[in-house]
Design a protein around this motif. Sequence first.
Motif, PDB file in Angstrom:
ATOM      1  N   GLN A   1      10.756  31.937 -25.559  1.00  0.00           N
ATOM      2  CA  GLN A   1      10.808  32.246 -26.904  1.00  0.00           C
ATOM      3  C   GLN A   1       9.619  31.475 -27.778  1.00  0.00           C
ATOM      4  O   GLN A   1       9.267  31.836 -28.857  1.00  0.00           O
ATOM      5  CB  GLN A   1      12.145  31.620 -27.263  1.00  0.00           C
ATOM      6  CG  GLN A   1      13.385  32.695 -26.801  1.00  0.00           C
ATOM      7  CD  GLN A   1      14.692  31.949 -27.268  1.00  0.00           C
ATOM      8  OE1 GLN A   1      15.073  30.951 -27.072  1.00  0.00           O
ATOM      9  NE2 GLN A   1      15.395  32.830 -27.689  1.00  0.00           N
ATOM     10  N   ALA A   2       9.413  30.294 -27.374  1.00  0.00           N
ATOM     11  CA  ALA A   2       8.660  29.184 -28.299  1.00  0.00           C
ATOM     12  C   ALA A   2       7.120  29.933 -27.915  1.00  0.00           C
ATOM     13  O   ALA A   2       6.433  29.939 -28.842  1.00  0.00           O
ATOM     14  CB  ALA A   2       8.535  27.852 -27.366  1.00  0.00           C
ATOM     15  N   ALA A   3       6.821  30.422 -26.968  1.00  0.00           N
ATOM     16  CA  ALA A   3       5.347  30.977 -26.557  1.00  0.00           C
ATOM     17  C   ALA A   3       5.345  32.278 -27.559  1.00  0.00           C
ATOM     18  O   ALA A   3       4.303  32.524 -28.209  1.00  0.00           O
ATOM     19  CB  ALA A   3       5.355  31.517 -25.194  1.00  0.00           C
ATOM     20  N   ILE A   4       6.309  33.144 -27.506  1.00  0.00           N
ATOM     21  CA  ILE A   4       6.273  34.178 -28.604  1.00  0.00           C
ATOM     22  C   ILE A   4       6.078  33.870 -30.138  1.00  0.00           C
ATOM     23  O   ILE A   4       5.406  34.149 -31.022  1.00  0.00           O
ATOM     24  CB  ILE A   4       7.321  35.035 -28.441  1.00  0.00           C
ATOM     25  CG1 ILE A   4       7.550  35.934 -26.983  1.00  0.00           C
ATOM     26  CG2 ILE A   4       7.677  36.166 -29.386  1.00  0.00           C
ATOM     27  CD1 ILE A   4       8.757  36.577 -26.793  1.00  0.00           C
ATOM     28  N   TRP A   5       6.956  32.803 -30.359  1.00  0.00           N
ATOM     29  CA  TRP A   5       7.041  32.207 -31.793  1.00  0.00           C
ATOM     30  C   TRP A   5       5.478  31.645 -32.047  1.00  0.00           C
ATOM     31  O   TRP A   5       5.006  31.877 -33.204  1.00  0.00           O
ATOM     32  CB  TRP A   5       7.850  31.036 -32.055  1.00  0.00           C
ATOM     33  CG  TRP A   5       8.133  30.379 -33.380  1.00  0.00           C
ATOM     34  CD1 TRP A   5       7.891  31.338 -34.251  1.00  0.00           C
ATOM     35  CD2 TRP A   5       8.370  29.394 -33.569  1.00  0.00           C
ATOM     36  NE1 TRP A   5       8.272  30.507 -35.699  1.00  0.00           N
ATOM     37  CE2 TRP A   5       8.451  29.316 -35.030  1.00  0.00           C
ATOM     38  CE3 TRP A   5       8.692  28.039 -32.947  1.00  0.00           C
ATOM     39  CZ2 TRP A   5       8.580  28.030 -35.741  1.00  0.00           C
ATOM     40  CZ3 TRP A   5       9.073  26.885 -33.664  1.00  0.00           C
ATOM     41  CH2 TRP A   5       8.899  26.852 -34.985  1.00  0.00           C
ATOM     42  N   ALA A   6       4.680  30.903 -31.114  1.00  0.00           N
ATOM     43  CA  ALA A   6       3.478  30.163 -31.417  1.00  0.00           C
ATOM     44  C   ALA A   6       2.546  31.428 -31.712  1.00  0.00           C
ATOM     45  O   ALA A   6       1.632  31.351 -32.506  1.00  0.00           O
ATOM     46  CB  ALA A   6       3.088  29.452 -30.143  1.00  0.00           C
TER      47      ALA A   6
ATOM     48  N   ILE B   1      -0.355  23.457 -34.557  1.00  0.00           N
ATOM     49  CA  ILE B   1      -0.572  23.179 -33.314  1.00  0.00           C
ATOM     50  C   ILE B   1       0.433  22.380 -32.626  1.00  0.00           C
ATOM     51  O   ILE B   1       1.097  22.303 -31.330  1.00  0.00           O
ATOM     52  CB  ILE B   1      -2.044  22.683 -32.921  1.00  0.00           C
ATOM     53  CG1 ILE B   1      -2.850  23.691 -33.145  1.00  0.00           C
ATOM     54  CG2 ILE B   1      -2.047  22.119 -31.442  1.00  0.00           C
ATOM     55  CD1 ILE B   1      -4.332  23.217 -33.075  1.00  0.00           C
ATOM     56  N   VAL B   2       0.908  21.182 -33.194  1.00  0.00           N
ATOM     57  CA  VAL B   2       2.004  20.175 -33.108  1.00  0.00           C
ATOM     58  C   VAL B   2       3.122  20.567 -33.461  1.00  0.00           C
ATOM     59  O   VAL B   2       4.021  20.297 -33.003  1.00  0.00           O
ATOM     60  CB  VAL B   2       1.364  18.787 -33.704  1.00  0.00           C
ATOM     61  CG1 VAL B   2       2.522  17.749 -33.176  1.00  0.00           C
ATOM     62  CG2 VAL B   2      -0.244  18.437 -33.265  1.00  0.00           C
ATOM     63  N   LEU B   3       3.366  21.096 -34.610  1.00  0.00           N
ATOM     64  CA  LEU B   3       4.523  21.291 -35.327  1.00  0.00           C
ATOM     65  C   LEU B   3       5.355  22.305 -34.402  1.00  0.00           C
ATOM     66  O   LEU B   3       6.623  22.298 -34.252  1.00  0.00           O
ATOM     67  CB  LEU B   3       4.497  21.749 -36.728  1.00  0.00           C
ATOM     68  CG  LEU B   3       4.066  20.586 -37.704  1.00  0.00           C
ATOM     69  CD1 LEU B   3       3.932  21.013 -39.312  1.00  0.00           C
ATOM     70  CD2 LEU B   3       5.291  19.540 -37.705  1.00  0.00           C
ATOM     71  N   VAL B   4       4.818  23.395 -34.204  1.00  0.00           N
ATOM     72  CA  VAL B   4       5.642  24.727 -33.493  1.00  0.00           C
ATOM     73  C   VAL B   4       6.220  24.174 -32.206  1.00  0.00           C
ATOM     74  O   VAL B   4       7.491  24.412 -31.766  1.00  0.00           O
ATOM     75  CB  VAL B   4       4.668  25.969 -33.478  1.00  0.00           C
ATOM     76  CG1 VAL B   4       5.231  26.848 -32.408  1.00  0.00           C
ATOM     77  CG2 VAL B   4       4.284  26.517 -34.750  1.00  0.00           C
ATOM     78  N   PRO B   5       5.332  23.652 -31.219  1.00  0.00           N
ATOM     79  CA  PRO B   5       5.951  23.138 -29.968  1.00  0.00           C
ATOM     80  C   PRO B   5       7.113  22.039 -30.140  1.00  0.00           C
ATOM     81  O   PRO B   5       8.235  21.938 -29.556  1.00  0.00           O
ATOM     82  CB  PRO B   5       5.033  22.434 -29.227  1.00  0.00           C
ATOM     83  CG  PRO B   5       3.667  23.186 -29.673  1.00  0.00           C
ATOM     84  CD  PRO B   5       3.964  23.488 -31.328  1.00  0.00           C
ATOM     85  N   TRP B   6       6.860  20.992 -31.110  1.00  0.00           N
ATOM     86  CA  TRP B   6       8.052  20.300 -31.388  1.00  0.00           C
ATOM     87  C   TRP B   6       9.259  20.633 -32.031  1.00  0.00           C
ATOM     88  O   TRP B   6      10.174  20.475 -31.404  1.00  0.00           O
ATOM     89  CB  TRP B   6       7.334  19.179 -32.240  1.00  0.00           C
ATOM     90  CG  TRP B   6       8.444  17.999 -32.703  1.00  0.00           C
ATOM     91  CD1 TRP B   6       8.716  16.979 -32.104  1.00  0.00           C
ATOM     92  CD2 TRP B   6       8.999  17.849 -34.104  1.00  0.00           C
ATOM     93  NE1 TRP B   6       9.801  16.376 -32.677  1.00  0.00           N
ATOM     94  CE2 TRP B   6       9.986  16.989 -33.782  1.00  0.00           C
ATOM     95  CE3 TRP B   6       8.798  18.816 -35.317  1.00  0.00           C
ATOM     96  CZ2 TRP B   6      10.554  16.456 -35.125  1.00  0.00           C
ATOM     97  CZ3 TRP B   6       9.473  18.331 -36.161  1.00  0.00           C
ATOM     98  CH2 TRP B   6      10.453  17.217 -36.253  1.00  0.00           C
ATOM     99  N   LEU B   7       9.066  21.714 -33.052  1.00  0.00           N
ATOM    100  CA  LEU B   7      10.332  22.221 -33.520  1.00  0.00           C
ATOM    101  C   LEU B   7      10.788  23.295 -32.520  1.00  0.00           C
ATOM    102  O   LEU B   7      12.165  23.278 -32.592  1.00  0.00           O
ATOM    103  CB  LEU B   7       9.737  23.177 -34.881  1.00  0.00           C
ATOM    104  CG  LEU B   7       9.542  22.269 -36.129  1.00  0.00           C
ATOM    105  CD1 LEU B   7       8.957  23.070 -37.088  1.00  0.00           C
ATOM    106  CD2 LEU B   7      10.652  21.500 -36.541  1.00  0.00           C
ATOM    107  N   ALA B   8       9.942  23.708 -31.697  1.00  0.00           N
ATOM    108  CA  ALA B   8      10.785  24.638 -30.403  1.00  0.00           C
ATOM    109  C   ALA B   8      11.660  23.805 -29.743  1.00  0.00           C
ATOM    110  O   ALA B   8      12.711  24.152 -29.447  1.00  0.00           O
ATOM    111  CB  ALA B   8       9.710  25.234 -29.870  1.00  0.00           C
ATOM    112  N   GLY B   9      11.200  22.727 -29.501  1.00  0.00           N
ATOM    113  CA  GLY B   9      11.994  21.667 -28.622  1.00  0.00           C
ATOM    114  C   GLY B   9      13.415  21.249 -29.302  1.00  0.00           C
ATOM    115  O   GLY B   9      14.307  21.164 -28.745  1.00  0.00           O
TER     116      GLY B   9
END
Length: 336
Positions: free
Chosen positions: A195-200, A179-187
């Motif tokens: 792209q970040a939404a599809i990845w999540a 939950i925290v790692l994906v948005p942080w790494l996307a940034g």
Amino acid sequence: MNTPTLPAQSTAATAPPRAGVVARVTPFVPPLAAAGVAMALAPVVPLLSPLLLALVVGAVVANSPLMGVRAVVDHGPATRLLLRLGVAALGLQLPFGDIVGIGPVGLVVIVTTVAVTFRTTLAVGRRLGLDEGFVVLLSAGFSICGAAAIAGVQDSVRAKEKFVALAVAMVTIFGSAMIVLVPWLAGVIGLTDHQAAIWAGASIHEVAQVAAAGSLIGAPAVALAMTVKLGRVALLAPISALLAKGAKGTTAPLVPWFIVAFAAAVAVRSTGLLPAPVLEGTNLATTLLLAAGMYGLGMGIRARDLWPLPVQALTLATVSTLVAGGTSLALVMTLA
């Protein structure tokens, strides 16, 4: 002269009908009550969904003196039925048009990520020498939709209760971290919100965890992330059928009844005939049913059986998470 002895009547025959109804209803009360409490607490703890909170409640009860109360212990058939009804009702959240609307790129990301994650997790788990049932449960949970997928394939796998609990625990721990790692790494990587939404949606395990991660990316990203995630959920039916077909020593049907009901619910939702108030009500009912089922899974989490967490199980969960995250990220950066 001896008086003839009349045959003794069974307790069930002499018991009033009301007593029989109460006995049948009683096992449903604790899980539904726990689900209600979890749904009430969820707004206060936004990073934990009602499903995960209900799971925690079940785990707390399972490791408390309440296990001496018969009404609490006799939860198995009731919570299994509630969970399966919840999985079936989950189809009402899946309009087929929305999934198709993701576009070819989104569909490729979904199908490829699920297939690669599922097959790789199976291969690595077997190589590590882990219990086959646990490996299949973890593969389904991490590649499709977390605890709901674990429940969906449980009939075909026939895994021991402790392995079901362990798989759910792994989904909870690793999915919550994402939950925290994906948005942080996307940034950090420089992904766009699209792209970040599809990845999540393509990488995080639980539906509620995807919603939480999407909100951290940005409000507009939530809908896309959830649509991608629900696209993964749609693959629960075919994978469940494949597992049932390959299962040995089980009398489970090729496709369990609740998976058939899940597919039927998708079809009903896709007609567009259900009005918004009905959909809102069914969404609440679905959450209640799934949360009640999660309470039952939590009741299988006994600290003495799961602690310390097996190193091999942690290794497999780590590999599966990295595969899901890495495969979907590579596809997003290449295609989206």
